[in-house]
Write a protein that holds these residues in place. Structure first.
Motif, PDB file in Angstrom:
ATOM      1  N   ARG A  57     -58.037 -62.894 -45.957  1.00  0.00           N
ATOM      2  CA  ARG A  57     -56.817 -63.692 -46.036  1.00  0.00           C
ATOM      3  C   ARG A  57     -55.641 -62.773 -46.376  1.00  0.00           C
ATOM      4  NH1 ARG A  57     -59.710 -66.624 -43.982  1.00  0.00           N
ATOM      5  NH2 ARG A  57     -60.129 -68.833 -44.339  1.00  0.00           N
ATOM      6  N   PRO A  58     -54.654 -62.607 -45.498  1.00  0.00           N
ATOM      7  CA  PRO A  58     -54.668 -63.100 -44.129  1.00  0.00           C
ATOM      8  C   PRO A  58     -55.647 -62.297 -43.272  1.00  0.00           C
ATOM      9  CG  PRO A  58     -52.786 -61.688 -44.455  1.00  0.00           C
ATOM     10  CD  PRO A  58     -53.441 -61.819 -45.797  1.00  0.00           C
ATOM     11  N   ARG A  59     -56.015 -62.847 -42.131  1.00  0.00           N
ATOM     12  CA  ARG A  59     -57.042 -62.213 -41.310  1.00  0.00           C
ATOM     13  C   ARG A  59     -56.597 -60.852 -40.772  1.00  0.00           C
ATOM     14  NH1 ARG A  59     -57.965 -67.865 -39.630  1.00  0.00           N
ATOM     15  NH2 ARG A  59     -59.821 -68.532 -40.760  1.00  0.00           N
ATOM     16  N   THR A  60     -55.303 -60.731 -40.529  1.00  0.00           N
ATOM     17  CA  THR A  60     -54.822 -59.439 -40.020  1.00  0.00           C
ATOM     18  C   THR A  60     -54.978 -58.332 -41.053  1.00  0.00           C
ATOM     19  OG1 THR A  60     -52.590 -60.109 -40.710  1.00  0.00           O
ATOM     20  CG2 THR A  60     -53.174 -60.450 -38.402  1.00  0.00           C
ATOM     21  N   LYS A  61     -55.109 -58.695 -42.325  1.00  0.00           N
ATOM     22  CA  LYS A  61     -55.289 -57.684 -43.377  1.00  0.00           C
ATOM     23  C   LYS A  61     -56.569 -56.905 -43.152  1.00  0.00           C
ATOM     24  CE  LYS A  61     -55.471 -57.227 -48.426  1.00  0.00           C
ATOM     25  NZ  LYS A  61     -55.458 -57.968 -49.725  1.00  0.00           N
ATOM     26  N   TYR A  62     -57.615 -57.604 -42.708  1.00  0.00           N
ATOM     27  CA  TYR A  62     -58.888 -56.937 -42.435  1.00  0.00           C
ATOM     28  C   TYR A  62     -58.726 -55.895 -41.328  1.00  0.00           C
ATOM     29  CZ  TYR A  62     -63.384 -56.250 -40.111  1.00  0.00           C
ATOM     30  OH  TYR A  62     -64.475 -55.692 -39.500  1.00  0.00           O
ATOM     31  N   LEU A  63     -57.998 -56.247 -40.265  1.00  0.00           N
ATOM     32  CA  LEU A  63     -57.786 -55.309 -39.159  1.00  0.00           C
ATOM     33  C   LEU A  63     -57.048 -54.069 -39.642  1.00  0.00           C
ATOM     34  CD1 LEU A  63     -56.589 -57.885 -36.470  1.00  0.00           C
ATOM     35  CD2 LEU A  63     -58.930 -57.134 -36.901  1.00  0.00           C
ATOM     36  N   HIS A  64     -55.992 -54.278 -40.428  1.00  0.00           N
ATOM     37  CA  HIS A  64     -55.181 -53.154 -40.901  1.00  0.00           C
ATOM     38  C   HIS A  64     -55.999 -52.233 -41.794  1.00  0.00           C
ATOM     39  CE1 HIS A  64     -51.400 -55.894 -40.386  1.00  0.00           C
ATOM     40  NE2 HIS A  64     -51.942 -55.533 -39.245  1.00  0.00           N
ATOM     41  N   GLN A  65     -56.731 -52.823 -42.726  1.00  0.00           N
ATOM     42  CA  GLN A  65     -57.501 -52.002 -43.660  1.00  0.00           C
ATOM     43  C   GLN A  65     -58.593 -51.219 -42.939  1.00  0.00           C
ATOM     44  OE1 GLN A  65     -58.804 -54.840 -46.630  1.00  0.00           O
ATOM     45  NE2 GLN A  65     -57.004 -54.472 -47.921  1.00  0.00           N
ATOM     46  N   ALA A  66     -59.276 -51.888 -42.000  1.00  0.00           N
ATOM     47  CA  ALA A  66     -60.346 -51.209 -41.265  1.00  0.00           C
ATOM     48  C   ALA A  66     -59.790 -50.027 -40.474  1.00  0.00           C
ATOM     49  CB  ALA A  66     -61.038 -52.197 -40.332  1.00  0.00           C
ATOM     50  N   PRO A  72     -54.015 -68.670 -29.884  1.00  0.00           N
ATOM     51  CA  PRO A  72     -54.935 -67.670 -30.448  1.00  0.00           C
ATOM     52  C   PRO A  72     -54.241 -66.752 -31.442  1.00  0.00           C
ATOM     53  CG  PRO A  72     -55.258 -67.851 -28.083  1.00  0.00           C
ATOM     54  CD  PRO A  72     -54.047 -68.672 -28.403  1.00  0.00           C
ATOM     55  N   ASN A  73     -54.873 -66.608 -32.615  1.00  0.00           N
ATOM     56  CA  ASN A  73     -54.308 -65.767 -33.662  1.00  0.00           C
ATOM     57  C   ASN A  73     -55.426 -65.265 -34.570  1.00  0.00           C
ATOM     58  OD1 ASN A  73     -52.360 -64.435 -35.167  1.00  0.00           O
ATOM     59  ND2 ASN A  73     -51.970 -66.182 -36.488  1.00  0.00           N
ATOM     60  N   PHE A  74     -56.465 -64.686 -33.953  1.00  0.00           N
ATOM     61  CA  PHE A  74     -57.629 -64.182 -34.673  1.00  0.00           C
ATOM     62  C   PHE A  74     -58.334 -65.276 -35.466  1.00  0.00           C
ATOM     63  CE2 PHE A  74     -55.129 -60.292 -34.030  1.00  0.00           C
ATOM     64  CZ  PHE A  74     -56.077 -59.507 -33.404  1.00  0.00           C
ATOM     65  N   ASP A 127     -44.506 -64.259 -46.061  1.00  0.00           N
ATOM     66  CA  ASP A 127     -45.770 -64.961 -46.180  1.00  0.00           C
ATOM     67  C   ASP A 127     -46.774 -64.378 -45.188  1.00  0.00           C
ATOM     68  OD1 ASP A 127     -45.230 -66.027 -43.669  1.00  0.00           O
ATOM     69  OD2 ASP A 127     -44.790 -68.045 -44.404  1.00  0.00           O
ATOM     70  N   ASP A 128     -47.965 -64.979 -45.113  1.00  0.00           N
ATOM     71  CA  ASP A 128     -49.009 -64.437 -44.241  1.00  0.00           C
ATOM     72  C   ASP A 128     -48.609 -64.446 -42.772  1.00  0.00           C
ATOM     73  OD1 ASP A 128     -50.468 -64.126 -46.515  1.00  0.00           O
ATOM     74  OD2 ASP A 128     -51.832 -65.810 -46.163  1.00  0.00           O
ATOM     75  N   GLY A 129     -47.691 -65.368 -42.400  1.00  0.00           N
ATOM     76  CA  GLY A 129     -47.263 -65.460 -41.005  1.00  0.00           C
ATOM     77  C   GLY A 129     -46.003 -64.692 -40.695  1.00  0.00           C
ATOM     78  N   LEU A 130     -45.508 -63.874 -41.666  1.00  0.00           N
ATOM     79  CA  LEU A 130     -44.335 -63.012 -41.535  1.00  0.00           C
ATOM     80  C   LEU A 130     -43.013 -63.751 -41.661  1.00  0.00           C
ATOM     81  CD1 LEU A 130     -45.421 -60.507 -38.722  1.00  0.00           C
ATOM     82  CD2 LEU A 130     -45.660 -60.277 -41.195  1.00  0.00           C
ATOM     83  N   LEU A 131     -43.046 -65.060 -41.976  1.00  0.00           N
ATOM     84  CA  LEU A 131     -41.822 -65.759 -42.341  1.00  0.00           C
ATOM     85  C   LEU A 131     -41.399 -65.333 -43.739  1.00  0.00           C
ATOM     86  CD1 LEU A 131     -42.671 -69.413 -41.226  1.00  0.00           C
ATOM     87  CD2 LEU A 131     -41.043 -67.887 -40.113  1.00  0.00           C
ATOM     88  N   MET A 132     -40.144 -65.601 -44.108  1.00  0.00           N
ATOM     89  CA  MET A 132     -39.759 -65.415 -45.496  1.00  0.00           C
ATOM     90  C   MET A 132     -40.613 -66.345 -46.354  1.00  0.00           C
ATOM     91  SD  MET A 132     -35.599 -64.967 -45.558  1.00  0.00           S
ATOM     92  CE  MET A 132     -35.650 -64.582 -47.327  1.00  0.00           C
ATOM     93  N   ALA A 133     -41.138 -65.809 -47.468  1.00  0.00           N
ATOM     94  CA  ALA A 133     -42.039 -66.594 -48.315  1.00  0.00           C
ATOM     95  C   ALA A 133     -41.351 -67.848 -48.835  1.00  0.00           C
ATOM     96  CB  ALA A 133     -42.547 -65.742 -49.470  1.00  0.00           C
TER      97      ALA A 133
END
Length: 538
Positions: free
Chosen positions: A71-80, A245-247, A511-517
């Motif tokens: 969470r967010p799912r893209t975090k896993y991609l970046h870290q890997a 689609p968004n992973f 936020d997780d979707g790149l909007l202002m929190a």
């Protein structure tokens, strides 16, 4: 003594159900270990038969469990990818090869030099519900895609049509500042995100249907607010957009479970169409059965009247309906996101705000409202929009591309059917591309003193992503640029802005979707003569 004999001797003295449990655990562990060993990249000098590097995965599910838990799912991609020290990686999501790209050089290769190889779209049920394989955006690369793209590019987005619709767009640019001015008079707080979405929605409705209101009997206010039907329509448009689609693990497990978000996609799509379709049906009846009207006035009119070389109508009613849904979900979020982040960055950096208003006063003055014809001369404003695209994109990845055949990318083997994902913030904030990548600096997009060359919002070299490129690129670049720059220009020319007390300290957290929190809440104060603020036009 073999390992199996040792295990037998250890378990025969245990109760039967304990033996079963132990054997199950050992079997799963063995399969997992074997799967991870087999998933390791083979060391070979011939990269053309080797997949891009990727993390080890589980049997059958591959890397899907890690994706689902992140969470967010893209975090896993970046870290890997950081751990692998690579800018191109291959993830295995239940048998789907997801090729993730965080490099401008590889992105150019994929979407400019070799875009024919990656010109398909994924077969995701939610997309089929929305576009029904009929739209330019979600159909496979072939005759249907080519027909729709040609019609949109040569007719709807032609200079002739865009010039025809200047008045429609100007009405909503006027309505924008009429709305803000009425809020000032009532001492209301301006929610920049909400107001920007209202503007984007209203412009899109004018372009599509020639009117702001989607129902004839709608009750609307006289200050620019949306009526109840329009609010429901807009909410369903964003609900539909969120189903793309968004992973989502559901997108990779459809062959087993049929997708988990299909009902949400279906409900929102039906709401959008419940407002769009009656207008389209009425136009088809008018143009194709009742002789039409005096002139073509909007995009639906153009779609309805287009004919092929044999004199037959080119676009079917079902294709018009599907494409109108796609226009709705493609046109509104980008300008609104760009506007909110740009204003926030300007308030955080007052010198940038001062330069932008100074340019407006020099190019336009304070005796008339800024018009579309002024856009070519507003280079600093466009540089601000470019910088916002670079550092604050509206999504983590561009819409998914799919490999049409076995091919290569960055020297690696890419199997047919692989999903291609190009990262937006990871390229735009890449320190190998940009100096001080997290610093908001519009001047980096200007040539010399900023007056020697007109600034474009298009980034053809993929150093950041504004509008898509290649065969699947955005065909609405010109109208998108107009909407974005006019939105910002009217806001800055018409009003002085300051943070509303209820907003608290200004934060650029996303936020997780790149909007202002937190939505940007501002107070507006007019900076032009009272007679320049127009009245709302329904």
């Amino acid at each position: 003594m073999t390992m199996s004999m040792i295990m037998m001797s250890l378990t025969t003295s245990l109760p039967y159900y304990i033996q079963i449990i132990l054997l199950f655990i050992i079997s799963i562990a063995s399969i997992t270990l074997l799967g991870r060993i087999l998933s390791r990249p083979t060391k070979t000098k011939d990269r053309s038969r080797q997949l891009p590097p990727g993390p080890p995965g589980w049997p059958i599910l591959g890397n899907l469990p890690e994706l689902a838990m992140a969470r967010p799912r893209t975090k896993y991609l970046h870290q890997a990818m950081q751990e692998l020290k690579t800018e191109i990686a291959c993830f295995n999501f239940a048998g789907v090869h997801a090729i993730v790209i965080h490099s401008d050089e590889i992105a150019r290769e994929a979407l400019k030099e070799r875009d024919i190889d990656f010109a398909d779209r994924p077969h995701v049920l939610a997309m089929q519900i929305i576009g029904d394989n009929k739209t330019m955006g979600n159909s496979l690369y072939g005759e249907q895609f080519t027909k729709m793209k040609r019609a949109i590019t040569t007719e709807l987005m032609s200079a002739k049509t865009l010039n025809m619709l200047v008045a429609s767009r100007t009405i909503e640019a006027d309505n924008l500042i009429a709305y803000v001015h009425s809020m000032y008079q009532r001492s209301e707080t301006v929610n920049v995100r909400e107001l920007s979405r209202v503007y984007g929605y209203a412009v899109t409705m004018r372009l599509l249907f020639g009117r702001r209101h989607v129902t004839k009997d709608n009750v609307y206010s006289d200050d620019g607010r949306l009526g109840e039907d329009e609010k429901k329509h807009l909410e369903a448009i964003f609900g539909t957009l969120n189903c793309l689609p968004n992973f989502s693990p559901a997108d990779y497990l459809e062959k087993w479970f049929g997708g988990w978000n299909l009902e949400t996609a279906r409900v929102n799509n039906n709401i959008v169409r419940s407002y769009n379709n009656p207008i389209i049906d009425e136009r088809v009846e008018l143009w194709r059965k009742k002789g039409g009207k005096a002139a073509v006035e909007d995009w639906v009119d153009i779609f309805t009247t287009l004919k092929d070389e044999n004199g037959k109508y080119l676009i079917t009613p079902d294709e018009i309906k599907a494409q109108c849904v796609e226009f709705c979900i493609a046109a509104i979020d980008n300008p609104a996101n760009n506007m909110e982040w740009t204003l926030a960055e300007m308030l955080m950096n007052p010198e940038i705000l001062k330069k932008a208003t100074k340019e407006l006063d020099a190019v336009v003055g304070k005796d008339r409202l800024v018009q579309e014809s002024d856009i070519p001369n507003l280079n600093y404003l466009k540089a601000c929009c470019r910088e916002t695209f670079r550092i604050h994109p509206s999504a983590h990845y561009i819409p998914t591309h799919v490999a049409r055949q076995d091919t290569t990318l960055a020297g690696y083997f890419i199997p047919r059917g692989s999903h291609i994902h190009v990262g937006r913030p990871t390229i735009g904030r890449n320190p190998n591309i940009w100096r001080d990548p997290l610093v908001y600096k519009p001047e980096r997009h200007l040539e010399g003193d900023g007056i020697s060359k007109e600034v474009s919002l298009v980034e053809s070299e993929m150093r950041f992503v504004s509008f898509g490129t290649g065969r699947r690129g955005c065909v609405g670049v010109k109208v998108g640029t107009i909407m974005m720059v006019m939105l910002l220009a009217r806001f800055l020319q018409g009003f002085n802005w300051k943070l509303h007390p209820s907003c608290g300290p200004l934060s650029l957290e996303e936020d997780d979707g790149l909007l202002m929190a937190k939505p940007l809440l501002l107070s507006a104060e007019p900076r032009l003569a009272p007679n320049l603020y127009p009245k709302f036009q329904p």
